[in-house]
Design a protein around this motif. Sequence first.
Motif, mmCIF file in Angstrom:
data_model
loop_
_atom_site.group_PDB
_atom_site.id
_atom_site.type_symbol
_atom_site.label_atom_id
_atom_site.label_comp_id
_atom_site.label_asym_id
_atom_site.label_seq_id
_atom_site.Cartn_x
_atom_site.Cartn_y
_atom_site.Cartn_z
ATOM 1 N N ARG A 365 -48.058 59.238 -19.744
ATOM 2 C CA ARG A 365 -47.503 60.580 -19.554
ATOM 3 C C ARG A 365 -47.607 61.353 -20.864
ATOM 4 O O ARG A 365 -47.213 60.861 -21.925
ATOM 5 N N TYR A 366 -48.157 62.581 -20.771
ATOM 6 C CA TYR A 366 -48.309 63.423 -21.954
ATOM 7 C C TYR A 366 -47.721 64.802 -21.667
ATOM 8 O O TYR A 366 -47.993 65.387 -20.616
ATOM 9 N N PRO A 367 -46.924 65.341 -22.586
ATOM 10 C CA PRO A 367 -46.311 66.656 -22.347
ATOM 11 C C PRO A 367 -47.291 67.812 -22.515
ATOM 12 O O PRO A 367 -47.032 68.906 -22.030
ATOM 13 N N TYR A 368 -48.411 67.570 -23.229
ATOM 14 C CA TYR A 368 -49.330 68.661 -23.517
ATOM 15 C C TYR A 368 -50.735 68.293 -23.043
ATOM 16 O O TYR A 368 -50.921 67.549 -22.096
ATOM 17 N N LEU A 369 -51.744 68.775 -23.769
ATOM 18 C CA LEU A 369 -53.127 68.599 -23.372
ATOM 19 C C LEU A 369 -53.580 67.154 -23.542
ATOM 20 O O LEU A 369 -53.095 66.426 -24.402
ATOM 21 N N ALA A 382 -57.968 61.322 -25.737
ATOM 22 C CA ALA A 382 -57.571 62.213 -26.824
ATOM 23 C C ALA A 382 -56.378 63.014 -26.335
ATOM 24 O O ALA A 382 -56.473 63.716 -25.320
ATOM 25 N N PHE A 383 -55.233 62.881 -27.009
ATOM 26 C CA PHE A 383 -54.055 63.627 -26.594
ATOM 27 C C PHE A 383 -53.373 64.240 -27.804
ATOM 28 O O PHE A 383 -53.512 63.768 -28.933
ATOM 29 N N THR A 384 -52.660 65.324 -27.562
ATOM 30 C CA THR A 384 -52.085 66.102 -28.640
ATOM 31 C C THR A 384 -50.865 65.420 -29.226
ATOM 32 O O THR A 384 -50.134 64.704 -28.542
ATOM 33 N N VAL A 385 -50.659 65.649 -30.515
ATOM 34 C CA VAL A 385 -49.505 65.117 -31.232
ATOM 35 C C VAL A 385 -48.827 66.270 -31.959
ATOM 36 O O VAL A 385 -49.437 67.295 -32.232
ATOM 37 N N THR A 393 -51.318 71.107 -32.471
ATOM 38 C CA THR A 393 -52.518 71.623 -33.154
ATOM 39 C C THR A 393 -53.616 70.581 -33.287
ATOM 40 O O THR A 393 -54.752 70.933 -33.614
ATOM 41 N N GLU A 394 -53.327 69.286 -33.041
ATOM 42 C CA GLU A 394 -54.306 68.237 -33.276
ATOM 43 C C GLU A 394 -54.329 67.237 -32.132
ATOM 44 O O GLU A 394 -53.338 67.038 -31.426
ATOM 45 N N TYR A 395 -55.493 66.611 -31.982
ATOM 46 C CA TYR A 395 -55.667 65.496 -31.053
ATOM 47 C C TYR A 395 -55.707 64.174 -31.821
ATOM 48 O O TYR A 395 -56.341 64.084 -32.879
ATOM 49 N N VAL A 447 -57.090 50.710 -30.031
ATOM 50 C CA VAL A 447 -57.410 51.053 -31.412
ATOM 51 C C VAL A 447 -57.266 52.565 -31.556
ATOM 52 O O VAL A 447 -57.731 53.318 -30.696
ATOM 53 N N ILE A 448 -56.614 53.010 -32.625
ATOM 54 C CA ILE A 448 -56.376 54.432 -32.861
ATOM 55 C C ILE A 448 -57.213 54.882 -34.052
ATOM 56 O O ILE A 448 -57.182 54.260 -35.122
ATOM 57 N N SER A 449 -57.971 55.949 -33.875
ATOM 58 C CA SER A 449 -58.772 56.484 -34.961
ATOM 59 C C SER A 449 -57.890 57.203 -35.967
ATOM 60 O O SER A 449 -56.893 57.838 -35.595
ATOM 61 N N ASP A 450 -58.253 57.098 -37.257
ATOM 62 C CA ASP A 450 -57.496 57.822 -38.281
ATOM 63 C C ASP A 450 -57.965 59.265 -38.424
ATOM 64 O O ASP A 450 -57.390 60.039 -39.186
ATOM 65 N N ARG A 451 -59.005 59.638 -37.674
ATOM 66 C CA ARG A 451 -59.484 61.016 -37.710
ATOM 67 C C ARG A 451 -58.803 61.838 -36.629
ATOM 68 O O ARG A 451 -58.673 61.392 -35.488
ATOM 69 N N LYS A 452 -58.351 63.041 -36.965
ATOM 70 C CA LYS A 452 -57.711 63.924 -36.008
ATOM 71 C C LYS A 452 -58.617 65.126 -35.747
ATOM 72 O O LYS A 452 -59.441 65.488 -36.590
ATOM 73 N N PHE A 453 -58.440 65.722 -34.562
ATOM 74 C CA PHE A 453 -59.324 66.799 -34.135
ATOM 75 C C PHE A 453 -58.513 68.039 -33.791
ATOM 76 O O PHE A 453 -57.443 67.944 -33.177
ATOM 77 N N ASN A 454 -59.034 69.195 -34.180
ATOM 78 C CA ASN A 454 -58.373 70.458 -33.923
ATOM 79 C C ASN A 454 -58.336 70.749 -32.424
ATOM 80 O O ASN A 454 -59.349 70.626 -31.730
ATOM 81 N N VAL A 455 -57.166 71.128 -31.930
ATOM 82 C CA VAL A 455 -56.994 71.395 -30.501
ATOM 83 C C VAL A 455 -57.919 72.510 -30.023
ATOM 84 O O VAL A 455 -58.481 72.454 -28.920
ATOM 85 N N ARG A 456 -58.135 73.521 -30.857
ATOM 86 C CA ARG A 456 -58.966 74.656 -30.446
ATOM 87 C C ARG A 456 -60.457 74.349 -30.520
ATOM 88 O O ARG A 456 -61.274 75.104 -29.989
#
Length: 498
Positions: A365-369, A382-385, A393-395, A447-456
């Motif tokens: 369950r995710y509250p956002y995108l 990929a989910f927002t944090v 602002t980030e995935y 496994v979680i990547s240490d790289r984050k991605f811009n939501v836009r």
Amino acid sequence: MSSSELQYIIELSGQRLLAVPNTGNRTPTSNRLQTLRDRAHAWFKFDMHSFKTISLPEDLYAKKKLVTDGHLYLRDEGGDLATIIPILPKPSQRTIERYWSAGTLCLVPYSTTLDVLMDPAQNLIAIVYSVPDEDDPLESNEMVSIDLRTLDGDSVHPEAAGRTLIVSGPAGYDDNVDRIETMCAKLKGCGRHIALQRTLVVDGTGDRPESVCHLQIWDWKNSTISSSVLSDTVPYPFEDSIDFCFLGNNRLLVVTDYLKLYSIEDVSQTPQFLACFQAPLPLSDVQCHLPVDDIEHSSSQLQMQTQQTMHTSDPTHRLLCFTSSYPTTLVFIISTRIFFDLDGIVATTPIPWDFWGPSNTRVFRYPYLCKVHVSGNRVLQAFTVGAPDTCPTEYDVHMMDFSPLAVPNRQGLGRVVKEPSTIQVTVLTSDSEENLKITTSLPYVEVISDRKFNVRELEGIWLDKDRIYLFNANWDCDAVGSLQYLTSQSSRLEVIDV
């Protein structure tokens, strides 16, 4: 422990793979075993910073984006534009590159393109389109057809039974109906099968229009007509409330508040109803995610890759993913084994969620995108944090492996999740609300990547057996008076080899 052959068989089974027979590949079994283990382990140390970038044209805009069989497919539904581009092809891979400008995708006069299916593995493009009634073009009654062509040209596909598949209308409506109009359409394929799902508005049948979901399946290589039809009225609102997907080359799953399983081995008749699985809560805006390039390939493609291919995914042990965006974003990861092991199941009786769901499923369950894609037994999410009550602002990007040998193959990397997890969802009804708790326990390694991605910027993610694909777009914002418009500055596709 001394038999490489036996270990190889066990490793194939544990990774939910099947050996490809008669490949002519003389690689020793011990080397095949080591390669299989190395490839499995590579997923647990994937580096999202190591990528190759493909720059895309600056003026390229597409509402629909898809990576399939090593190609990027883009389509602008409003302008009827389409593009297919090969992505870093391998030496043995057949590649196709085409650009369709406005008015060239469908050549039938006065037609409206409803959806497009591209299958590079079979060099197939299928276009479903509607044409107004010639006798009364101002009315909304329509003729709908599916055009079959080769993807690298405009000729009739050599394996097709004909150029045009004939689409039937909903049964049970007579000439007193004032209007039958397609509101949305989904076209999907799997090997020799093509399926079209349409949501129709039928007016003139009563006090208010009816909404009808109409699903038709063809064996396009053997016939241009089909009696394999499912049709039912659906409640309003109806857009995207129903979706479907192929499970191998002989089964079809329709997802609503129930998961209805059908056999489509014989498309000369109505699909055979096999089983009905109850969902844990009412679903809305359902979208199924099951990559067709991981299900069935044409015989010609298998012949091209015969020296390189040693195994393929087991159709009875894959993952199905579907999402629901109401009342919150829910991601269902389901082992397809439940849809093939039907011993003792009575088709006429819905199977309660508590009987089949918890042990065969993980629900997130995710509250956002959220963006998600599946391949075989792996899931890329990929989910927002971000902090509560703030705009994300980030995935974060997570890789999950649900195969039985994921734990020993990970070599100490990743997080093992075996314990059950519970989410809480509030379901709204006409006069009340109900808090539901959904507990699921399908094991996986994450496994979680240490790289984050811009939501836009991050607009799409895809996963196949060898690569991760990330579609990024940089947007500029132009202001006109009090209104703001987003204009695409540039787009790029990042490719991560694993």
